[in-house]
Design a protein around this motif. Structure first.
Motif, PDB file in Angstrom:
ATOM      1  N   ALA A 164      -5.242 -23.439  12.882  1.00 35.06           N
ATOM      2  CA  ALA A 164      -6.231 -23.254  13.947  1.00 35.06           C
ATOM      3  C   ALA A 164      -5.535 -22.995  15.268  1.00 35.06           C
ATOM      4  O   ALA A 164      -4.362 -23.353  15.454  1.00 35.06           O
ATOM      5  CB  ALA A 164      -7.123 -24.486  14.070  1.00 35.06           C
ATOM      6  N   VAL A 168      -9.991 -26.353  18.794  1.00 37.63           N
ATOM      7  CA  VAL A 168     -11.067 -26.076  17.843  1.00 37.63           C
ATOM      8  C   VAL A 168     -11.358 -27.259  16.926  1.00 37.63           C
ATOM      9  O   VAL A 168     -12.079 -27.110  15.944  1.00 37.63           O
ATOM     10  CB  VAL A 168     -10.771 -24.819  17.004  1.00 37.63           C
ATOM     11  N   ASP A 313      -4.288 -17.437  17.972  1.00 34.61           N
ATOM     12  CA  ASP A 313      -5.190 -17.331  16.818  1.00 34.61           C
ATOM     13  C   ASP A 313      -4.697 -16.311  15.792  1.00 34.61           C
ATOM     14  O   ASP A 313      -5.480 -15.775  15.003  1.00 34.61           O
ATOM     15  CB  ASP A 313      -6.617 -16.967  17.260  1.00 34.61           C
ATOM     16  N   SER A 334     -12.195 -22.119  12.624  1.00 35.08           N
ATOM     17  CA  SER A 334     -12.622 -20.913  13.328  1.00 35.08           C
ATOM     18  C   SER A 334     -13.053 -21.239  14.753  1.00 35.08           C
ATOM     19  O   SER A 334     -13.887 -22.130  14.972  1.00 35.08           O
ATOM     20  CB  SER A 334     -13.785 -20.263  12.563  1.00 35.08           C
ATOM     21  N   ARG A 335     -12.508 -20.501  15.718  1.00 35.20           N
ATOM     22  CA  ARG A 335     -12.939 -20.684  17.105  1.00 35.20           C
ATOM     23  C   ARG A 335     -14.392 -20.240  17.279  1.00 35.20           C
ATOM     24  O   ARG A 335     -15.135 -20.813  18.077  1.00 35.20           O
ATOM     25  CB  ARG A 335     -12.018 -19.889  18.035  1.00 35.20           C
ATOM     26  N   ARG A 336     -14.803 -19.221  16.524  1.00 36.56           N
ATOM     27  CA  ARG A 336     -16.189 -18.754  16.611  1.00 36.56           C
ATOM     28  C   ARG A 336     -17.158 -19.851  16.197  1.00 36.56           C
ATOM     29  O   ARG A 336     -18.183 -20.077  16.856  1.00 36.56           O
ATOM     30  CB  ARG A 336     -16.381 -17.526  15.722  1.00 36.56           C
ATOM     31  N   ALA A 338     -16.468 -23.104  16.241  1.00 32.83           N
ATOM     32  CA  ALA A 338     -16.327 -24.218  17.191  1.00 32.83           C
ATOM     33  C   ALA A 338     -17.145 -23.966  18.450  1.00 32.83           C
ATOM     34  O   ALA A 338     -17.820 -24.871  18.955  1.00 32.83           O
ATOM     35  CB  ALA A 338     -14.863 -24.427  17.534  1.00 32.83           C
ATOM     36  N   THR A 339     -17.099 -22.744  18.957  1.00 30.75           N
ATOM     37  CA  THR A 339     -17.830 -22.448  20.191  1.00 30.75           C
ATOM     38  C   THR A 339     -19.337 -22.373  19.960  1.00 30.75           C
ATOM     39  O   THR A 339     -20.117 -22.449  20.912  1.00 30.75           O
ATOM     40  CB  THR A 339     -17.346 -21.121  20.791  1.00 30.75           C
ATOM     41  N   SER A 345     -15.379 -27.147  12.222  1.00 29.86           N
ATOM     42  CA  SER A 345     -15.406 -25.676  12.309  1.00 29.86           C
ATOM     43  C   SER A 345     -14.554 -25.047  11.217  1.00 29.86           C
ATOM     44  O   SER A 345     -13.694 -24.210  11.485  1.00 29.86           O
ATOM     45  CB  SER A 345     -14.923 -25.240  13.692  1.00 29.86           C
TER      46      SER A 345
END
Length: 437
Positions: A164, A168, A313, A334-336, A338-339, A345
């Motif tokens: 990661a 995240v 990333d 995944s940062r997507r 998490a956000t 995530s």
């Protein structure tokens, strides 16, 4: 009595060992050059500089000169300071009294308590289990996280990487596992962590329940590179000791990337040439030496969970790529996700457990495979669905995935304070996909 006798024997041998004194001859950056001391690579030396002596480790030898890296600050060090050899590496004290304790990278307590009694003195270096005598990984180890226990199942003695970027949820996921796993002992290594986050992790994330059955080894980002490297090996050696007592241990390390960065500092200071992205060859030699020490033996097991802080990333950067080739599976955060508030995530479609066929039944694998098919179908059609270009009825699998999307999201999401056993997670998955798991 054996532990006490071994400790007494070590003290007596140290007392009668002859001492040869050398001196500091050169100092550049964090590299200390010493002459007049008989020591091998990996041995510890003590530099008498003022009132507070400084310990260091031999990392390279050039003729009669020893290149050393310090375990502490170089402030006050002078040319000509006397140097003595320990006659070997710095020892490590291990024992059952370490449970619930917080140690520094050298294995010394940094919490309010004292050194536990009846500890055994061991070398920090250990040998990995022999490849022909390793017991097979054939039993699932519950981690307390639904998404992992069903879609990326972990076996006793397996080694998994958690890949990661920063921020995240790696540390929060590790705290969930420390509280929810059915392993008897957890050993956590916080390598290169921010000093502010250590106390928060202990009290907010890990909590008294998780700490009571854990040993925490801490080397913050301001510690010398050698201490950060040593912290990883200290935690591994402690885990090995508990494994040899017949325990099933979960070893969690955060992060393997900071361990590699610390070794890069040491390698460059020792004169190694930089290679891929500045990492020295010794980094890629040291990684398998560390990771292969987890696994199963006749007595117990060490299940290794290692976080990898991917640069920008990029899942194919050198440390991530080398680590993935050694480990038995990988978990991608995944940062997507998490956000968007999805925790944990975990991008399950990009995550793989290489021992899944050996630790799960055909029915459970079928249920997990069906859920992955639904998630992949929704992912592939997501853009069309969001712009209204998808016509219901065009693809029965996509239609089912769309209808089940809220339930799938509910299954994969889990509050950080909640732990769920593996059996319950498999039952919930079976109910979700409509099959017996």
């Amino acid at each position: 009595m054996t532990v006490v006798a071994n400790a007494l024997r070590s003290q007596l041998l140290a007392a009668v060992a002859p001492q040869r004194t050398g001196r500091v001859t050169h100092l550049v950056g964090m590299r200390i050059e010493v002459e007049g001391v008989d020591a091998a690579v990996g041995d510890a030396v003590r530099i008498w500089s003022g009132a507070d002596p400084l310990d260091a480790e031999v990392v390279a030898i050039d003729g009669k000169r020893l290149a050393c890296m310090p375990f502490g600050s170089l402030t006050g060090l002078r040319y000509g300071d006397p140097v003595e050899s320990y006659g070997g590496p710095l020892p490590l004290h291990v024992g059952p009294g370490l449970l619930g304790r917080v140690l520094d990278g050298l294995g010394r307590p940094i919490d309010a308590g004292t050194i536990p009694e009846l500890t055994e003195e061991v070398a920090v270096d250990g040998a990995p289990p022999h490849p022909l005598t390793r017991d097979p990984v054939d039993q699932q180890l519950s981690l307390g996280v639904r998404a992992l226990d069903t879609l990326v199942p972990c076996g006793r003695g397996q080694r998994l990487g958690i890949f990661a970027g920063s921020g995240v949820g790696k540390s929060s996921l590790l705290s969930m596992i420390a509280r929810g796993t059915d392993a008897t002992v957890s050993v956590l290594a916080l390598v290169g962590e921010r000093g502010r986050e250590v106390n928060e992790f202990l009290h907010r994330d890990l909590g008294p329940e998780g700490l009571a059955r854990s040993v925490v080894v801490v080397a913050t980002s301001d510690e010398p590179a050698l201490v950060r490297i040593r912290a990883a090996f200290t935690a591994t050696r402690i885990a090995e000791w508990f494994r040899d007592q017949g325990q099933d241990v979960v070893l969690m390390m955060d992060s393997l990337t900071r361990f590699a960065m610390a070794q890069r500092e040491v390698g460059l200071a020792a004169g190694e040439p930089p290679a891929t992205r500045g990492y020295t060859p010794s980094v890629f030699t040291l990684l398998p030496r560390l990771l292969e020490r987890a696994g199963t033996t006749d007595n117990g097991s060490i299940t290794g969970l290692y976080t990898v802080l991917v640069d920008g990333d990029d899942m194919n950067e050198p440390v991530a790529d080398a680590t993935r080739s050694i480990l038995d599976g990988h978990i991608v955060l995944s940062r997507r996700l998490a956000t968007s508030g999805h925790f944990p995530s975990i991008d399950v479609l990009e995550s793989v457990s290489r021992v899944e066929p050996a630790i799960t039944t055909p029915g459970r694998r079928g249920a997990a495979r069906e859920l992955r098919r639904l998630m992949a179908a929704y992912r592939d059609a997501k853009d069309l669905i969001e712009i209204g270009a998808y016509l219901p009825g065009s693809n029965p699998l996509v239609d089912r995935a769309v209808a089940m999307q809220p339930a799938i999201e509910g299954f994969l999401c889990q509050d950080v304070a909640t732990t769920v056993g593996a059996e319950q997670s498999w039952q919930e998955l079976g109910s979700l996909v409509g099959g017996g798991a």
